[in-house]
Design a protein around this motif. Structure first.
Motif, PDB file in Angstrom:
ATOM      1  N   LYS A 239      -6.873  -0.473   0.585  1.00 35.05           N
ATOM      2  CA  LYS A 239      -6.200  -0.049   1.857  1.00 35.05           C
ATOM      3  C   LYS A 239      -4.740   0.189   1.740  1.00 35.05           C
ATOM      4  CE  LYS A 239      -5.795  -2.060   6.524  1.00 35.05           C
ATOM      5  NZ  LYS A 239      -6.035  -3.204   7.359  1.00 35.05           N
ATOM      6  N   THR A 240      -3.989  -0.448   0.735  1.00 35.24           N
ATOM      7  CA  THR A 240      -2.684  -0.354   0.604  1.00 35.24           C
ATOM      8  C   THR A 240      -2.325   0.280  -0.886  1.00 35.24           C
ATOM      9  OG1 THR A 240      -2.298  -2.596  -0.288  1.00 35.24           O
ATOM     10  CG2 THR A 240      -2.228  -2.097   2.316  1.00 35.24           C
ATOM     11  N   LEU A 241      -0.880   0.684  -0.880  1.00 32.82           N
ATOM     12  CA  LEU A 241      -0.288   1.126  -2.021  1.00 32.82           C
ATOM     13  C   LEU A 241      -0.748  -0.182  -3.342  1.00 32.82           C
ATOM     14  CD1 LEU A 241       1.272   2.696  -4.158  1.00 32.82           C
ATOM     15  CD2 LEU A 241       3.275   1.995  -3.313  1.00 32.82           C
ATOM     16  N   ASP A 242      -0.598  -1.217  -2.931  1.00 29.85           N
ATOM     17  CA  ASP A 242      -0.743  -2.484  -4.013  1.00 29.85           C
ATOM     18  C   ASP A 242      -2.109  -2.759  -4.402  1.00 29.85           C
ATOM     19  OD1 ASP A 242       2.117  -2.996  -4.210  1.00 29.85           O
ATOM     20  OD2 ASP A 242       2.103  -4.593  -2.591  1.00 29.85           O
ATOM     21  N   ASP A 243      -3.005  -2.214  -3.327  1.00 33.87           N
ATOM     22  CA  ASP A 243      -4.325  -2.300  -3.617  1.00 33.87           C
ATOM     23  C   ASP A 243      -4.797  -1.295  -4.640  1.00 33.87           C
ATOM     24  OD1 ASP A 243      -4.888  -4.399  -1.760  1.00 33.87           O
ATOM     25  OD2 ASP A 243      -5.631  -3.020  -0.087  1.00 33.87           O
ATOM     26  N   TYR A 244      -4.307  -0.182  -4.549  1.00 41.65           N
ATOM     27  CA  TYR A 244      -4.798   1.036  -5.503  1.00 41.65           C
ATOM     28  C   TYR A 244      -4.019   0.637  -6.877  1.00 41.65           C
ATOM     29  CZ  TYR A 244      -6.616   4.161  -1.818  1.00 41.65           C
ATOM     30  OH  TYR A 244      -7.191   4.574  -0.819  1.00 41.65           O
ATOM     31  N   SER A 296      -7.365   8.664   7.529  1.00 43.74           N
ATOM     32  CA  SER A 296      -6.834   7.858   6.439  1.00 43.74           C
ATOM     33  C   SER A 296      -5.492   8.287   5.991  1.00 43.74           C
ATOM     34  CB  SER A 296      -7.768   7.564   5.743  1.00 43.74           C
ATOM     35  OG  SER A 296      -9.119   7.181   6.095  1.00 43.74           O
ATOM     36  N   GLN A 297      -4.559   8.724   6.702  1.00 38.18           N
ATOM     37  CA  GLN A 297      -3.445   9.490   5.999  1.00 38.18           C
ATOM     38  C   GLN A 297      -2.668   8.398   5.310  1.00 38.18           C
ATOM     39  OE1 GLN A 297      -4.407   9.759   9.280  1.00 38.18           O
ATOM     40  NE2 GLN A 297      -4.112  11.893  10.181  1.00 38.18           N
ATOM     41  N   THR A 298      -2.527   7.125   5.734  1.00 38.77           N
ATOM     42  CA  THR A 298      -1.736   5.997   4.885  1.00 38.77           C
ATOM     43  C   THR A 298      -2.485   5.749   3.642  1.00 38.77           C
ATOM     44  OG1 THR A 298      -2.932   4.243   6.341  1.00 38.77           O
ATOM     45  CG2 THR A 298      -0.753   5.009   7.044  1.00 38.77           C
ATOM     46  N   ARG A 299      -3.652   5.794   3.645  1.00 36.20           N
ATOM     47  CA  ARG A 299      -4.390   5.435   2.387  1.00 36.20           C
ATOM     48  C   ARG A 299      -4.285   6.735   1.387  1.00 36.20           C
ATOM     49  NH1 ARG A 299     -10.317   4.915   2.862  1.00 36.20           N
ATOM     50  NH2 ARG A 299      -9.949   4.192   0.989  1.00 36.20           N
ATOM     51  N   ARG A 300      -4.406   7.800   2.123  1.00 34.48           N
ATOM     52  CA  ARG A 300      -4.200   9.051   1.205  1.00 34.48           C
ATOM     53  C   ARG A 300      -2.896   9.024   0.604  1.00 34.48           C
ATOM     54  NH1 ARG A 300      -4.025  12.959  -1.742  1.00 34.48           N
ATOM     55  NH2 ARG A 300      -5.166  14.674  -1.565  1.00 34.48           N
ATOM     56  N   LEU A 301      -1.657   8.740   1.233  1.00 35.34           N
ATOM     57  CA  LEU A 301      -0.567   8.614   0.569  1.00 35.34           C
ATOM     58  C   LEU A 301      -0.467   7.580  -0.240  1.00 35.34           C
ATOM     59  CD1 LEU A 301       2.135  10.261   1.105  1.00 35.34           C
ATOM     60  CD2 LEU A 301       2.976   8.282   2.275  1.00 35.34           C
ATOM     61  N   ALA A 302      -0.888   6.460  -0.165  1.00 39.85           N
ATOM     62  CA  ALA A 302      -0.994   5.371  -1.169  1.00 39.85           C
ATOM     63  C   ALA A 302      -1.643   5.635  -2.397  1.00 39.85           C
ATOM     64  CB  ALA A 302      -1.453   4.011  -0.559  1.00 39.85           C
ATOM     65  N   GLY A 303      -2.799   6.236  -2.134  1.00 36.90           N
ATOM     66  CA  GLY A 303      -3.777   6.554  -3.289  1.00 36.90           C
ATOM     67  C   GLY A 303      -3.201   7.611  -4.310  1.00 36.90           C
ATOM     68  N   SER A 304      -2.508   8.565  -3.498  1.00 40.83           N
ATOM     69  CA  SER A 304      -1.631   9.565  -4.332  1.00 40.83           C
ATOM     70  C   SER A 304      -0.327   8.972  -4.956  1.00 40.83           C
ATOM     71  CB  SER A 304      -1.154  10.718  -3.263  1.00 40.83           C
ATOM     72  OG  SER A 304      -2.252  11.261  -2.654  1.00 40.83           O
ATOM     73  N   ARG A 305       0.251   8.110  -4.398  1.00 41.66           N
ATOM     74  CA  ARG A 305       1.348   7.562  -5.138  1.00 41.66           C
ATOM     75  C   ARG A 305       0.972   6.829  -6.280  1.00 41.66           C
ATOM     76  NH1 ARG A 305       7.023   4.763  -3.165  1.00 41.66           N
ATOM     77  NH2 ARG A 305       7.563   4.132  -5.442  1.00 41.66           N
ATOM     78  N   ALA A 306       0.139   5.942  -6.234  1.00 44.45           N
ATOM     79  CA  ALA A 306      -0.504   5.181  -7.378  1.00 44.45           C
ATOM     80  C   ALA A 306      -1.089   6.217  -8.462  1.00 44.45           C
ATOM     81  CB  ALA A 306      -1.646   4.472  -6.691  1.00 44.45           C
ATOM     82  N   TRP A 307      -1.627   7.243  -8.165  1.00 50.96           N
ATOM     83  CA  TRP A 307      -2.146   8.149  -9.091  1.00 50.96           C
ATOM     84  C   TRP A 307      -0.797   8.819 -10.037  1.00 50.96           C
ATOM     85  CZ3 TRP A 307      -1.397  13.224 -10.471  1.00 50.96           C
ATOM     86  CH2 TRP A 307      -2.237  13.911 -11.389  1.00 50.96           C
ATOM     87  N   PHE A 308       0.136   8.992  -9.065  1.00 47.89           N
ATOM     88  CA  PHE A 308       1.299   9.530  -9.538  1.00 47.89           C
ATOM     89  C   PHE A 308       2.109   8.557 -10.485  1.00 47.89           C
ATOM     90  CE2 PHE A 308       6.135   9.848  -9.484  1.00 47.89           C
ATOM     91  CZ  PHE A 308       6.340  11.128  -9.757  1.00 47.89           C
ATOM     92  N   GLU A 309       2.127   7.404 -10.165  1.00 50.42           N
ATOM     93  CA  GLU A 309       2.307   6.253 -11.281  1.00 50.42           C
ATOM     94  C   GLU A 309       1.716   6.073 -12.416  1.00 50.42           C
ATOM     95  OE1 GLU A 309       4.945   3.502  -7.443  1.00 50.42           O
ATOM     96  OE2 GLU A 309       2.832   2.792  -8.130  1.00 50.42           O
TER      97      GLU A 309
END
Length: 707
Positions: A239-244, A296-309
């Motif tokens: 659900k969150t950046l930390d989850d991903y 799920s825009q917040t999850r989409r952004l979180a998943g994308s940032r985790a992928w980027f990292e």
């Protein structure tokens, strides 16, 4: 926040190589003398290993995650070093960098100024601790050199171990030097965002659940998510950046995956599970009864940032402009009506999608233009809305085994029936009468794809394509109870509406473009479907005389449960006639490949429902062969739908040789000896003649119904 400051805080650095061999230093990142001189080993750790990505002629991206072994969350000051030899006698980069807590202690270093077609060794150093790997730059665009690529996808962590990577390493070590892998293409689902889902449970040979252990003896599971996760329709999901981030940290701690990433540069795209299952734009699809309640825009952004990292990549964006992750603030807002190009131009959706652009092309010598697409960020909703067929017994799943006539008509939207779309199809109201034509790529990416394909002077255009491109047609050859041929349950179908079969209008547009523009020598490398397939791609699969325009090789997932296992499970409570088209208990049969769970699904796809039904009734392959339908998927050369493994292609000026390697089911405790090979299937695509694909030439145990 300025973009430069954000990228540095997100662990993004640029290092220029000193090709004279003089160590090159310099960065405005602050370093700690204590961190670089402390003698005690074990103070720092690199728990997710190292990796390199997107090798170009003079550059490559290096990656690691560095933490204090004590568990403290402090930033880690360290160095990255690059050398032309494994002993680091000739160092070309020696640069101070910092792994920050803001980037979850990941760092990505774009090393520029390297020599073309050259092997390099790299390491990250913190005090007395270090971790290293090797990589390779691309040859110049005029270099007449053979290119060898492995490709992978779908590595559901709890479903199986990553022994296929160990097998890749072993297989490559046995190849002649000129045939060894140059880089690995990863076609997505590097993580799965769900925790404890049924499809993630490992299955034994009788399709019962088993427990998998890692090499350390611990259960192979994703730990509880930091936020507790979200829940929808029985799915617990990130659900969150930390989850991903937590999922990436778990799967990247796998030693087989680490060994492969340290050995070869990877070129990644994503599929759905880096964000959410069967997604489109920033929309989730967990609730199969309603397709409009999961923005799920917040999850989409979180998943994308985790992928980027966590995924090393040099993103160039549309038109070649520099484009990395652009942070944004979004909320989960209801979707608006798509625009004329089928993009939902709602502010939060646009921000979440626009934060990162990952489609790009890379050149490797004279013979290979690698074109990597993104088939999730810009696609339109599935042709048949979930709520349209929810609860109808003629459908087993909202996106699989769909009625072809409905998919084709709904996908054409307002253009159907010569711009006079029917209000009703087979008794179902048509919700797409005013919709634009369905799209997988979106307007901008589609134009980029066309332009890139047309402009390339490489001998071969290799398309890193996430989801199956070939048509997988399931035609009702009068199978079913007497008088039931007209029943919807036995209607003609396509296998997967989440793949290109669900977006046939755009597929026809793109493949016709290849034909009309005389763009030759396109080979499509595909993942997603958890099976091994090979065949020829046509300009129009439904034409009376379709024209071959490309060849497609589809590799099974690294560990994810097979597509056959999904259909086996889904048909346990269906009529025996339907289940028999998927699996048959042929215990005691003398036919090759038969068992208590004979994979009749292969025969269904290769030769039609009548043949599969005949084998179900007689348990005789000879009897089934007598009713083979040559008009069923004649472009499909090979089907191994119960498989895990990887693909390998060897590309020369005159041909592409592809090998699909199926490993033994990866459910045992992993070891350095790998899982072992169950079978291989080799295909050859001659230059200028995709329809001339030959194969399979097989080793090992052949899949049913191949003799």
């Amino acid at each position: 926040m300025k973009r430069r400051d954000f990228l540095r805080g997100a662990g993004w650095f640029v290092a220029g190589a000193a090709l004279s061999g003089i160590p090159g230093c310099g960065s405005d990142a602050k370093s700690s003398p204590d961190a670089n001189t402390m003698p005690q080993p074990g103070t720092w750790a690199f728990p997710q290993g190292v990796a390199s990505g997107d090798p170009r002629t003079t550059s490559v991206v290096l990656w690691t995650r560095a933490v204090l072994a004590s568990g403290a969350a402090d930033d880690v000051a360290m160095k990255v070093q690059v050398a032309s030899d494994s002993a680091f006698a000739t160092v070309v980069v020696d640069m101070a960098i910092t792994a920050t807590a803001a980037s979850d202690h990941t760092v990505r270093v774009l090393v520029t100024g390297l020599a073309a077609n050259t092997a390099y060794f790299y390491r990250f150093v913190a005090g007395a601790d270090s971790k290293g790997g090797q990589t390779h730059t691309a040859p110049d665009a005029t270099a007449d050199t053979q290119v060898n690529i492995a490709w992978v996808s779908c590595q559901d962590y709890p479903a199986g171990n990553y022994g296929a990577y160990r097998q890749m390493l072993l297989d490559d070590g046995a190849r002649a030097a000129g045939d060894q892998v140059h880089f690995v293409v990863h076609l997505g689902d590097v993580i799965y965002e769900t925790v404890g889902a049924d499809f993630s449970k490992p299955l034994d040979d009788n399709f019962g659940f088993v427990t998998i252990k890692n090499a350390d003896g611990k259960d192979r599971v994703i730990p509880p998510l930091p936020s507790g996760g979200g829940m929808k329709a029985g799915n617990v999901f990130a659900k969150t950046l930390d989850d991903y981030r937590a999922i990436y940290k778990t799967i990247m701690a796998d030693p087989d995956f680490q060994a492969a990433r340290a050995r070869w540069p990877f070129i990644h795209t994503w599929d759905d599970h880096e964000f959410t299952n069967d997604c489109w734009q920033s929309q989730a699809n967990y609730d199969n009864n309603n397709s409009t309640d999961e923005p799920s825009q917040t999850r989409r952004l979180a998943g994308s940032r985790a992928w980027f990292e966590y995924v090393p990549s040099q993103l160039t964006g549309a038109g070649g402009d520099a484009h990395d992750f652009m942070d944004a603030t979004v909320t989960d807002a209801a979707f608006t009506t798509p625009d004329a190009d089928n993009f939902v131009d709602e502010t939060n959706n646009a921000k979440a999608i626009g934060a990162i652009t990952i489609y790009r092309n890379l050149r490797w010598g004279k013979h290979v233009e690698l074109v990597m697409t993104d088939l999730r960020s810009y696609r339109s909703d599935h042709a048949i809305p979930e709520e349209t067929i929810a609860g109808n017994p003629a459908f087993f799943d909202p996106r699989n085994v769909l009625i072809k006539q409905m998919v084709d008509t709904f996908d054409e939207g307002m253009t159907a029936n010569n711009n006079n779309p029917p209000a009703n199809v087979l008794g179902f109201d048509n919700p797409r009468t005013t919709s634009p034509v369905g799209t997988m790529m979106g307007k901008a990416q589609k134009q980029w794809w066309k332009d890139t394909m047309k402009a390339s002077d490489a001998t071969w255009k290799i398309w890193g394509n996430e989801v199956p491109l070939m048509q997988f047609f399931i035609k009702n050859d009068a199978v079913g109870p007497a008088g039931q041929k007209g029943n919807l349950l036995f209607a003609d179908r396509i296998m997967d509406g989440d793949a290109w079969d669900g977006y046939p209008t755009e597929r026809r547009e793109l493949m016709t473009y290849l034909k009309d523009q005389n763009i030759k020598n396109v080979v499509v490398l595909t993942g997603d479907i958890h099976a091994q397939f090979a065949g020829v791609v046509m300009d129009d699969f439904d034409a009376g005389t379709p024209v071959p325009v490309a060849a497609e090789l589809i590799a099974a997932g690294i560990s994810s449960n097979s597509v056959f296992s999904f259909f086996e499970s889904a048909t346990r409570t269906t009529p025996a006639t339907l289940r028999g088209l998927i699996t048959v208990d042929a215990t005691g049969s003398s036919d090759p490949g038969t068992s208590a769970y004979t994979v009749n699904m292969n025969l269904l796809l290769l030769h039609g429902t009548a043949a599969a039904d005949e084998f179900h009734n007689t348990k005789s392959l000879t009897a089934a062969e007598a009713v083979y339908n040559p008009a069923i998927n004649p472009w499909l050369k090979y089907a191994d739908s119960n498989a895990q493994g990887y693909g390998y292609v060897k590309i020369t000026a005159t041909e592409v040789t592809g090998v699909l390697t199926t490993v033994k089911r990866p459910i045992g405790t992993p070891s350095d000896s790998g899982p072992g090979i169950l079978r291989t299937a080799t295909f050859t695509v001659p230059k200028d003649n995709p329809g001339g694909m030959t194969g399979p030439v097989m080793t090992g145990t052949k899949p049913f119904p191949m003799r």
